[in-house]
Design an enzyme around this catalytic site. Structure first.
Site, PDB file in Angstrom:
ATOM      1  N   ASP A 221       0.883  -1.158   0.000  1.00 36.30           N
ATOM      2  CA  ASP A 221       0.000   0.000   0.000  1.00 36.30           C
ATOM      3  C   ASP A 221       0.926   1.215   0.000  1.00 36.30           C
ATOM      4  O   ASP A 221       2.123   1.111   0.282  1.00 36.30           O
ATOM      5  CB  ASP A 221      -0.937   0.001   1.213  1.00 36.30           C
TER       6      ASP A 221
HETATM    7  C1  BGC Z   1      -4.923   3.339  -0.044  1.00 33.59           C
HETATM    8  C2  BGC Z   1      -4.974   2.373  -1.199  1.00 33.59           C
HETATM    9  C3  BGC Z   1      -4.787   3.102  -2.491  1.00 33.59           C
HETATM   10  C4  BGC Z   1      -3.450   3.832  -2.443  1.00 33.59           C
HETATM   11  C5  BGC Z   1      -3.123   4.591  -3.704  1.00 33.59           C
HETATM   12  C6  BGC Z   1      -3.691   4.229  -0.090  1.00 33.59           C
HETATM   13  O1  BGC Z   1      -3.851   5.276   0.810  1.00 33.59           O
HETATM   14  O2  BGC Z   1      -4.941   2.630   1.170  1.00 33.59           O
HETATM   15  O3  BGC Z   1      -6.195   1.679  -1.186  1.00 33.59           O
HETATM   16  O4  BGC Z   1      -4.843   2.215  -3.563  1.00 33.59           O
HETATM   17  O5  BGC Z   1      -3.483   4.766  -1.364  1.00 33.59           O
HETATM   18  O6  BGC Z   1      -3.915   5.721  -3.818  1.00 33.59           O
END
Ligand code: BGC
Length: 658
Positions: A221
């Site tokens: 993530d």
């Molecule tokens: C989120 C993800 C997301 C990523 C990219 C993170 O803060 O938890 O679900 O895909 O950001 O935006």
């Protein structure tokens, strides 16, 4: 590109993203992979202005919680496919969705991005969504692996979860959805039992690879990696987004012998495989822009849930309608955070959407926004002069967003009070709720004749609501999460962790499994939703097709004058077991369109996984010999038919028996 043709430095750069949204190319040697959020529509960043990301316009589809309330596998597939069509237009290779984390508490700020409190429902719908995305040659990303069930302090609080619960509840939706072969998986932010998801070898390698057979790429993530080389050693292949320091961390670790060539090559080969797959894949969109919007409306219609309909006040055909609430004109189409979609679609006011169906004038007023009355007087007078008044309330992105949890299940007091005040001028109040998860309706429920839970239903919400309110569409959504009477009735209460850990002490008794075990009454049960049609269930027959395989047949008859869709649900109960098992668990479901007066013979298959629990003593899934009850219902608390099956596996394969 062969791995042997890359230098060590090139390999290490490949393990870190090139920027926020693309992978490294090693000077053009390796095809670039472009990734973008997210579950409810494409959020493709096209530029950054004053530190703010500007994203391309895209179709704002219903949130995954609404898709789940639809219980419609085909709709979940179309949701994925429609979003992927926007990906094709913007040359996005991997869509960062879907998320299958379990709704452990209704407070979780990200519940709107997730499907359900039930692993089977979440996993099966996510599998369809993934197939839909990948049918266009775009990869999906199953996230957030795993046990990320609150947003408070999400990068630090350790999810303290026991082995059986982890397998049965939190890993299960991933295990099921992996059947659809997503190209990628994203690890979660949080530690699990003290080890960050990004560095958790047991989960990333032993479970995901060895047990579940995942052969795609595992990415982090965003900023979830704490220690670059420990993450690679654990089985994390791609760190996102680009981080200037990561290369040096990996290089130093290699030089000190903390990282081996084999470990590096393992991850590099996954990045190369993804790059080649994305490069070779023939992306092809299947829908026009207009069709995408129509899909957004259709999927919203499937997932909007009618919770109350006293005296059959709805549908409101032929009645003089007034509409109030700021949300009626500016609906909450999604929650906040990375799933936010920028749509160019001009959403009609709910009053206009209704009037374009009925041809009658529909009065409108702002009445109330989230926390302040606006034109309340006008709203009262319009309500007084109408037969029925629809009031739209809910939570906006300030309250429901990634990165924080709610602190209450209630709407703002101003909204609750407004409904009560409005009911003094018109008894026929229809409340529409736009929120990301369960809402405590106690304050205003007695004053509302009808309640519709729209969730965050995307850009098609007002067309869908108008069609349901006027009876053009018969409501068919059912709740994929329990609505308790009050927050105090939930296991977690107002707790979302103490900064160090998050307690998972309820074990496998999450959601309806919890309320049923402890005999707690709930406002709207899991699987509940009203219809304008009326269905009767009969003729249950269970056919044995293997040692632990059965086909459950039953008839659902539409005994009303209205065509409608019914979600029938099949639950399994282990009558006597050596371990504590839930009162019942969802193991199958079917959504069927049944015309007025007609009937349908429905069949649902059960297999080993329908009867098994995770035995910690044996380290494997186990079905205990004995009788199981098969319960067919229109909700988890409205069982219409029941039967029994006996399972008799060879005695020497059974551990201790009763
Ligand atoms: C989120 C993800 C997301 C990523 C990219 C993170 O803060 O938890 O679900 O895909 O950001 O935006």
């Amino acid at each position: 590109m062969r791995i042997e043709d890359l230098t060590l430095d090139e390999k290490l750069t490949l393990l870190c993203g090139r920027d926020n949204w693309t992978t490294e190319t090693c000077g053009g040697k390796v095809p670039e992979v472009r990734v973008s959020d997210g579950p409810h529509g494409l959020r493709c960043v096209v530029s950054v202005e004053n530190g703010r990301e500007i994203t391309a316009d895209a179709t704002a589809m219903p949130s995954l919680s609404v898709v789940a309330n639809g219980w419609n596998k085909r709709a979940a597939y179309e949701q994925g496919g429609t979003i992927a069509d926007d990906c094709v237009d913007h040359n996005v290779d991997v869509l960062l969705a879907p998320g299958v984390n379990i709704k452990k508490t209704p407070l979780c700020g990200r519940n709107f991005e997730y499907f359900s409190e039930d692993p089977y429902l979440a996993g099966t719908l996510a599998g369809q969504y993934i197939e839909g995305v990948q049918s266009r040659g775009v990869g999906a990303c199953l996230k957030h692996f795993c046990a990320n069930n609150v947003e408070s302090d999400r990068s630090w609080q350790s999810s303290e979860v026991d082995e059986r619960t982890l397998n049965e509840i939190y890993l299960k939706p991933f295990e099921i959805a992996l059947g659809a072969k997503p190209w990628t998986v994203m690890c979660a932010y949080n530690p699990i039992n003290g080890v960050y998801a990004s560095e958790n070898k047991k989960l990333l390698t032993h479970v995901l690879r060895d047990k579940f057979g995942f052969d795609g790429l595992v990415m982090s993530d965003w900023w979830a990696v704490h220690n670059g080389y420990k993450a690679v050693r654990a089985g994390l292949n791609l760190r996102m987004p680009h981080d200037d320091e990561n290369f040096a961390v990996l290089k130093e670790a290699y030089e000190k012998g903390y990282l081996t060539d084999e470990q590096i090559n393992e991850s590099v080969s996954r990045v190369l495989a993804l790059a080649e797959k994305a490069d070779r894949s023939e992306k092809s969109g299947k829908t026009s822009k207009e069709q995408r919007h129509l899909n957004a409306v259709k999927i919203a219609e499937e997932g909007i849930v009618l919770l109350k309909n006293e005296g059959g006040i709805l549908p409101a055909a032929g009645k003089k309608i007034a509409v109030s609430g700021v949300f009626a004109g500016a609906p909450a189409i999604g929650g906040g955070g990375s799933s936010t979609v920028q749509t160019a679609y001009k959403i009609p006011h709910l009053a206009d959407a209704i009037s374009s169906i009925t041809g009658e004038k529909v009065e409108r007023s702002m009445g109330v926004c989230e926390n302040v009355f606006v034109t309340a007087k006008l709203a009262y007078s319009q309500a007084y002069n109408a037969d029925l008044c629809v009031v739209v309330v809910g939570d906006g992105t300030a309250k429901v967003s990634e990165g924080c949890d709610r602190d209450t299940l209630k709407l703002r007091p101003e909204q609750e009070n407004f409904i009560i005040e409005l009911s003094k001028y018109n008894k026929n109040i229809v409340v529409v709720i736009e929120s990301g998860s369960a809402v405590d309706v106690s304050a205003f429920e007695p004053y509302a004749k009808a309640i519709i839970f729209a969730g965050f239903a995307g850009e098609g919400v007002n067309e869908a609501l108008a069609r349901i309110i006027t009876g053009r569409v018969c409501p068919s959504g059912k709740l994929a999460e329990t609505f308790p009477y009050a927050l105090e009735d939930t296991y977690m209460g107002n707790y979302t962790g103490d900064g160090l850990t998050v307690d998972y002490g309820e074990g496998v008794f999450v959601g309806y499994r919890y309320y049923e075990r402890y005999g707690i009454a709930v406002r709207y049960p899991f699987g509940f939703g009203l219809s304008y049609a009326k269905f009767e269930y009969s003729d249950l027959k269970i056919e044995k097709t293997g040692d632990t395989d059965f086909v459950v047949f039953y008839t659902v008859k539409n005994v009303s004058k209205v065509d409608g869709k019914e979600v029938s649900q099949v639950y399994v109960r282990d009558i006597i077991a050596m371990v504590a098992r839930p009162v019942k668990e969802l193991k199958g479901y079917s959504k069927d369109l049944i015309k007025a007066g007609e009937e349908k013979r429905v069949s649902v298959k059960l297999d080993f996984s329908s009867f098994a629990y995770y035995s910690v003593s044996l380290d494997k899934w186990l079905v205990e010999n004995g009788d199981f009850e098969i319960l067919v219902g229109s909700s988890s608390r409205d069982v219409k038919l029941s039967g029994k099956v006996r399972i008799e596996l060879p005695d020497d394969e059974q551990p201790s028996q009763i």
